[in-house]
Design a protein around this motif. Structure first.
Motif, PDB file in Angstrom:
ATOM      1  N   SER A 135      35.000  37.078 -42.738  1.00 45.98           N
ATOM      2  CA  SER A 135      35.433  38.448 -42.398  1.00 45.98           C
ATOM      3  C   SER A 135      36.388  38.429 -41.207  1.00 45.98           C
ATOM      4  CB  SER A 135      34.250  39.338 -42.034  1.00 45.98           C
ATOM      5  OG  SER A 135      33.232  39.185 -42.970  1.00 45.98           O
ATOM      6  N   LEU A 136      36.081  37.590 -40.232  1.00 46.95           N
ATOM      7  CA  LEU A 136      36.952  37.497 -39.069  1.00 46.95           C
ATOM      8  C   LEU A 136      38.341  37.010 -39.486  1.00 46.95           C
ATOM      9  CD1 LEU A 136      37.302  37.686 -35.963  1.00 46.95           C
ATOM     10  CD2 LEU A 136      36.766  35.247 -35.875  1.00 46.95           C
ATOM     11  N   ASP A 137      38.353  36.010 -40.363  1.00 50.55           N
ATOM     12  CA  ASP A 137      39.653  35.522 -40.839  1.00 50.55           C
ATOM     13  C   ASP A 137      40.446  36.628 -41.529  1.00 50.55           C
ATOM     14  OD1 ASP A 137      39.448  33.074 -39.752  1.00 50.55           O
ATOM     15  OD2 ASP A 137      38.946  32.000 -41.609  1.00 50.55           O
ATOM     16  N   LEU A 138      39.726  37.445 -42.314  1.00 49.92           N
ATOM     17  CA  LEU A 138      40.418  38.561 -42.975  1.00 49.92           C
ATOM     18  C   LEU A 138      40.996  39.530 -41.949  1.00 49.92           C
ATOM     19  CD1 LEU A 138      38.002  39.196 -45.964  1.00 49.92           C
ATOM     20  CD2 LEU A 138      40.456  38.729 -46.149  1.00 49.92           C
ATOM     21  N   ALA A 139      40.208  39.806 -40.927  1.00 49.63           N
ATOM     22  CA  ALA A 139      40.693  40.710 -39.873  1.00 49.63           C
ATOM     23  C   ALA A 139      41.894  40.102 -39.158  1.00 49.63           C
ATOM     24  CB  ALA A 139      39.576  41.002 -38.877  1.00 49.63           C
ATOM     25  N   ARG A 140      41.825  38.796 -38.917  1.00 48.10           N
ATOM     26  CA  ARG A 140      42.957  38.136 -38.251  1.00 48.10           C
ATOM     27  C   ARG A 140      44.185  38.144 -39.153  1.00 48.10           C
ATOM     28  NH1 ARG A 140      41.018  32.411 -36.750  1.00 48.10           N
ATOM     29  NH2 ARG A 140      42.857  32.334 -35.423  1.00 48.10           N
ATOM     30  N   LEU A 141      43.926  37.914 -40.443  1.00 49.83           N
ATOM     31  CA  LEU A 141      45.028  37.915 -41.398  1.00 49.83           C
ATOM     32  C   LEU A 141      45.775  39.245 -41.355  1.00 49.83           C
ATOM     33  CD1 LEU A 141      46.167  36.009 -43.587  1.00 49.83           C
ATOM     34  CD2 LEU A 141      44.795  37.266 -45.255  1.00 49.83           C
ATOM     35  N   SER A 142      45.024  40.341 -41.281  1.00 49.54           N
ATOM     36  CA  SER A 142      45.688  41.651 -41.308  1.00 49.54           C
ATOM     37  C   SER A 142      46.409  41.934 -39.997  1.00 49.54           C
ATOM     38  CB  SER A 142      44.684  42.763 -41.624  1.00 49.54           C
ATOM     39  OG  SER A 142      43.885  43.001 -40.495  1.00 49.54           O
ATOM     40  N   GLN A 143      46.122  41.163 -38.981  1.00 45.25           N
ATOM     41  CA  GLN A 143      46.788  41.355 -37.680  1.00 45.25           C
ATOM     42  C   GLN A 143      47.828  40.244 -37.456  1.00 45.25           C
ATOM     43  OE1 GLN A 143      47.701  43.249 -35.486  1.00 45.25           O
ATOM     44  NE2 GLN A 143      46.389  43.522 -33.726  1.00 45.25           N
ATOM     45  N   ASN A 144      48.085  39.483 -38.532  1.00 45.76           N
ATOM     46  CA  ASN A 144      49.088  38.422 -38.436  1.00 45.76           C
ATOM     47  C   ASN A 144      48.694  37.329 -37.439  1.00 45.76           C
ATOM     48  OD1 ASN A 144      51.336  37.499 -39.610  1.00 45.76           O
ATOM     49  ND2 ASN A 144      52.769  38.843 -38.544  1.00 45.76           N
ATOM     50  N   LEU A 145      47.409  37.115 -37.297  1.00 44.36           N
ATOM     51  CA  LEU A 145      46.958  36.148 -36.296  1.00 44.36           C
ATOM     52  C   LEU A 145      46.460  34.849 -36.916  1.00 44.36           C
ATOM     53  CD1 LEU A 145      44.975  38.537 -33.917  1.00 44.36           C
ATOM     54  CD2 LEU A 145      47.077  37.304 -33.367  1.00 44.36           C
ATOM     55  N   LEU A 146      46.412  34.817 -38.238  1.00 45.79           N
ATOM     56  CA  LEU A 146      45.899  33.624 -38.899  1.00 45.79           C
ATOM     57  C   LEU A 146      47.079  32.768 -39.322  1.00 45.79           C
ATOM     58  CD1 LEU A 146      43.098  32.535 -39.664  1.00 45.79           C
ATOM     59  CD2 LEU A 146      43.442  33.494 -41.942  1.00 45.79           C
ATOM     60  N   LYS A 147      47.139  31.579 -38.753  1.00 52.88           N
ATOM     61  CA  LYS A 147      48.331  30.767 -38.997  1.00 52.88           C
ATOM     62  C   LYS A 147      47.976  29.305 -39.169  1.00 52.88           C
ATOM     63  CE  LYS A 147      51.531  33.934 -36.995  1.00 52.88           C
ATOM     64  NZ  LYS A 147      51.594  34.665 -35.743  1.00 52.88           N
ATOM     65  N   GLY A 148      48.929  28.533 -39.640  1.00 56.12           N
ATOM     66  CA  GLY A 148      48.812  27.076 -39.669  1.00 56.12           C
ATOM     67  C   GLY A 148      47.629  26.587 -40.481  1.00 56.12           C
ATOM     68  N   GLU A 149      46.957  25.609 -39.918  1.00 55.65           N
ATOM     69  CA  GLU A 149      45.859  24.956 -40.616  1.00 55.65           C
ATOM     70  C   GLU A 149      44.744  25.934 -40.962  1.00 55.65           C
ATOM     71  OE1 GLU A 149      44.432  21.594 -38.458  1.00 55.65           O
ATOM     72  OE2 GLU A 149      42.904  21.127 -39.974  1.00 55.65           O
ATOM     73  N   GLU A 150      44.497  26.853 -40.039  1.00 53.46           N
ATOM     74  CA  GLU A 150      43.441  27.836 -40.277  1.00 53.46           C
ATOM     75  C   GLU A 150      43.736  28.696 -41.500  1.00 53.46           C
ATOM     76  OE1 GLU A 150      41.355  29.096 -36.182  1.00 53.46           O
ATOM     77  OE2 GLU A 150      43.464  29.675 -36.339  1.00 53.46           O
ATOM     78  N   LEU A 151      45.012  29.025 -41.644  1.00 48.92           N
ATOM     79  CA  LEU A 151      45.420  29.825 -42.798  1.00 48.92           C
ATOM     80  C   LEU A 151      45.245  29.018 -44.083  1.00 48.92           C
ATOM     81  CD1 LEU A 151      46.681  32.421 -43.946  1.00 48.92           C
ATOM     82  CD2 LEU A 151      48.931  31.453 -43.466  1.00 48.92           C
ATOM     83  N   THR A 152      45.671  27.752 -44.027  1.00 46.17           N
ATOM     84  CA  THR A 152      45.532  26.881 -45.201  1.00 46.17           C
ATOM     85  C   THR A 152      44.065  26.785 -45.618  1.00 46.17           C
ATOM     86  OG1 THR A 152      47.326  25.611 -44.224  1.00 46.17           O
ATOM     87  CG2 THR A 152      46.203  24.629 -46.124  1.00 46.17           C
ATOM     88  N   ASN A 153      43.192  26.544 -44.650  1.00 45.12           N
ATOM     89  CA  ASN A 153      41.766  26.422 -44.957  1.00 45.12           C
ATOM     90  C   ASN A 153      41.191  27.717 -45.514  1.00 45.12           C
ATOM     91  OD1 ASN A 153      41.767  23.818 -44.115  1.00 45.12           O
ATOM     92  ND2 ASN A 153      41.048  24.296 -42.035  1.00 45.12           N
ATOM     93  N   PHE A 154      41.674  28.819 -44.945  1.00 41.81           N
ATOM     94  CA  PHE A 154      41.198  30.121 -45.403  1.00 41.81           C
ATOM     95  C   PHE A 154      41.550  30.326 -46.878  1.00 41.81           C
ATOM     96  CE2 PHE A 154      42.383  34.496 -46.386  1.00 41.81           C
ATOM     97  CZ  PHE A 154      41.190  35.170 -46.145  1.00 41.81           C
TER      98      PHE A 154
END
Ligand code: ADP
Ligand code: MG
Length: 628
Positions: free
Chosen positions: A600-619
């Protein structure tokens, strides 16, 4: 034949001249053409007042290159000089002028702060020539004179047989200054310095294509004719009265100034004062991009139609250096450093006059055609906002025309905006809360949420906006600006009814602990908030203050130094009314709960453009696993 010794105390002035102004050798041509212009205008004056029977006619100044003879000629049809006058004006006046100039500036000449090198005059010829001749005949009925000087204090002066009044200066160009025998180089210099001088300047000839006669056969070739190549426009637009010019004339002059510029200017400002200082000119507002730096150095400074420099720093307030156009003033001291210039009284007056004129023009554009002004706002706001930030006088005046657009393209002045939102957007102390977004895409969900609550959201996206808002909050005591994705938004604005939470205090306490176990404390402050059940389960926000300071640090500026690197800190609001949050609370296995929180946190970060790089790939990988 007379020979003589020029009487100067700086014994060897010639090497000095060559040395001091090394980088600026090219100005000799500007000086000689200025002298030729002066001599021609003097004759015009004398004929105007009936002082002489000589016909003024259509005088031109001619520049000629003799490549083989390694000579450059500057020829005028002006007043000329008698032998006595050569003695006086060249041997004494010009020399003492040059001497004085060098005395005064020998220390500062190396200083890059020097603007033009006005004042060196005739003797600047020796920067490029080892021998200079003057062949001159006065408009008075006296024999012509021939003066020769080979770059020492010795000269010769004898009678000559020139018939027509006027002066020819002949430079024997040094071997290491051969560039000044190149046609292209001279053409370039004439265009740079003399493009708008008041007497026509001829340099060679050019072929002109004649129009075909009406009845010419279809395959007829147009004829060409050899005509004088005239360098300059002797009466440029800024020397005329505004009432004699139409919009087309201003646009035409813009093209003359910037032949490589295809975009039309948005509007112009005609400057015209003669008291307490003399200044004319035309400034143009071009379409601005967000990058303020590449735009600079487009305003040209002239003195009596002679080009001096395109660096007007210190003369025009900095925010206006983004404009284009021409300023012509004989009252700007040029042989001084920039810092001196900024302290000069006349220059200060000039600078504030220009600021006032620009503000007045903007106000009248706003008043006369608001719709048009709104359309241009995006292209001019950077100058206006920068001006509001840096000049207090301009800030005051701008209250009447500075616009605050909403994300829905409504444009308000600040007063109008205040009127619109004063009942709906205040905090508990009655302070106005102005909401804004800086990026419509990135902050989309926050904008929508704010609009759904009936709030107005401004779109303020200039790079300096954080500085400007900081200033405005200082000036307007009862206002705070809050970006839509900042944590304060929802807590700040006073609401009629408080939302109730479905969860009990113990449940909230437990939930908070569960989240804090999983989420890095140094990055997120976890808060339980009762929001609508259909709002997002998690909402990441960044405190307005923190984010704004960070932005101000990045864009540089007032008082922001020494704050060090501020950490990235966010608020994580957990919506206690959302079904997913209840589910997390009720999940018994720790592993599963952790997974739910993280995802859920990743989703929230995604909507705020905060999920990037390796974390985004893993997500993304993890999400595919889940859909499978
Ligand atoms: P300035 O132009 O500032 O007076 P210069 O050193 O350029 O100083 O010229 C010195 C003087 O020489 C001028 O004031 C003028 O009297 C005389 N002079 C220079 N060039 C010409 C010219 N082409 N025709 C007539 N007089 C000239
Ligand atoms: Mg001169």
């Amino acid at each position: 034949m007379a020979t003589g010794k020029i009487n100067v105390s700086v014994e060897n002035i010639f090497p000095l001249i060559k040395k001091f102004l090394y980088s600026d050798h090219e100005i000799f041509l500007r000086e000689l053409i200025s002298n030729a212009t002066d001599a021609t205008l003097k004759l015009k004056h004398l004929t105007d007042i009936g002082e002489t029977d000589v016909k003024y006619g259509d005088p031109v100044i001619e520049v000629k290159i003799d490549k083989e003879g390694k000579k450059l000629h500057v020829i005028d049809q002006g007043v000329g000089m008698t032998k006595e006058e050569v003695e006086k004006y060249i041997n004494e006046v010009a020399f003492s002028g040059a001497e004085e100039f060098l005395e005064k500036y020998k220390d500062s000449a190396q200083d890059s702060g020097i603007i033009g090198h006005f004042g060196l005059g005739f003797y600047s010829a020796f920067m490029v020539a080892n021998k200079v001749e003057i062949l001159t005949k006065s408009y008075k009925d006296e024999p012509a004179a021939h003066w020769v000087c080979e770059g020492t204090t010795e000269f010769t002066l004898e009678d000559a047989d020139k018939k027509e009044h006027g002066t020819e200066i002949i430079l024997h160009i040094n071997d290491d200054e051969k560039e000044f025998l190149e046609e292209n180089r001279i053409q370039e210099l004439l265009t740079k310095y003399n493009k708008f001088m008041p007497i026509p300047i001829k340099f060679g000839t050019r072929e002109e294509t004649l129009p075909l006669p009406e009845d010419a056969p279809e395959d007829a070739k147009p004829e060409t004719k050899t005509v004088d190549n005239i360098i300059n426009n002797p009466s440029p637009a800024w020397t005329k009265q505004p009432t004699d010019l139409k919009d087309e004339d201003y646009k035409g002059f813009y093209r003359e100034l910037y032949p490589m510029q295809f975009e039309e200017p948005l509007f112009h400002i005609h400057l015209n004062v003669d008291y307490p200082f003399n200044l004319t000119g035309i400034l143009y507002f071009p379409k601005m991009t967000q990058d303020m730096n590449i735009q600079k150095d487009k305003i040209q400074l002239y003195q009596n139609q002679v080009f001096v420099t395109d660096n007007v720093e210190g003369i025009v307030p900095e925010f206006l250096t983004m404009l284009r156009g021409v300023i012509d003033s004989p009252d700007i001291p040029l042989n001084v450093s920039r810092s001196y210039l900024q302290a000069d009284g006349a220059v200060k007056k000039i600078s504030s006059y220009i600021t006032r004129k620009v503000a007045d023009k903007l106000k009248s554009l706003f008043n006369n055609n608001r719709e048009d002004f709104e359309q241009k706002w995006n292209d001019i706001k950077i100058v206006i906002e920068y001006g509001m930030l840096s000049e207090d006088k301009f800030y005051e005046k701008a209250q009447k025309f500075a616009l605050y657009p909403t994300v829905d393209n409504e444009y308000y002045t600040f007063d109008e905006l205040q009127e619109k939102i004063k009942d709906n957007q205040t905090d508990k102390d009655g302070k106005l809360v102005v909401l804004y977004a800086s990026n419509q895409d990135e902050q989309h969900s926050y904008i929508e949420a704010a609009k759904a609550k009936g709030y107005k959201v401004l779109l303020l996206d200039s790079p300096i906006v954080s500085h400007l808002l900081q200033k405005m909050e200082g000036e307007k005591e009862n206002t705070s600006f809050v970006r839509v994705d900042s944590d304060q938004v929802d807590n700040l604005i006073k609401k009629d009814e408080e939302k109730v939470s479905k969860l009990s205090d113990e449940e909230k306490e437990k939930l908070k602990e569960d989240f804090e176990k999983v989420i890095p404390k140094e990055k997120y402050t976890v808060q339980m908030e009762a929001m609508d059940s259909d709002a997002a389960p998690l909402l990441i926000t960044q405190p307005e203050f923190m984010r704004r300071m960070k932005e101000m640090q990045q864009t540089g500026g007032g008082g922001m130094f020494g704050m060090g690197n501020m950490p990235e800190m966010y608020n994580l609001a957990v919506n206690t009314n959302h079904p997913l949050i209840s589910e997390i609370l009720n999940t018994k296995t720790a592993k599963k709960q952790e997974r739910l929180i993280k995802h859920s946190l990743d989703l929230a970060r995604l909507s705020q453009n905060l999920l990037k790089g390796e974390e985004l790939t893993n997500f993304v990988k993890r999400s595919y696993e889940m859909v499978k």
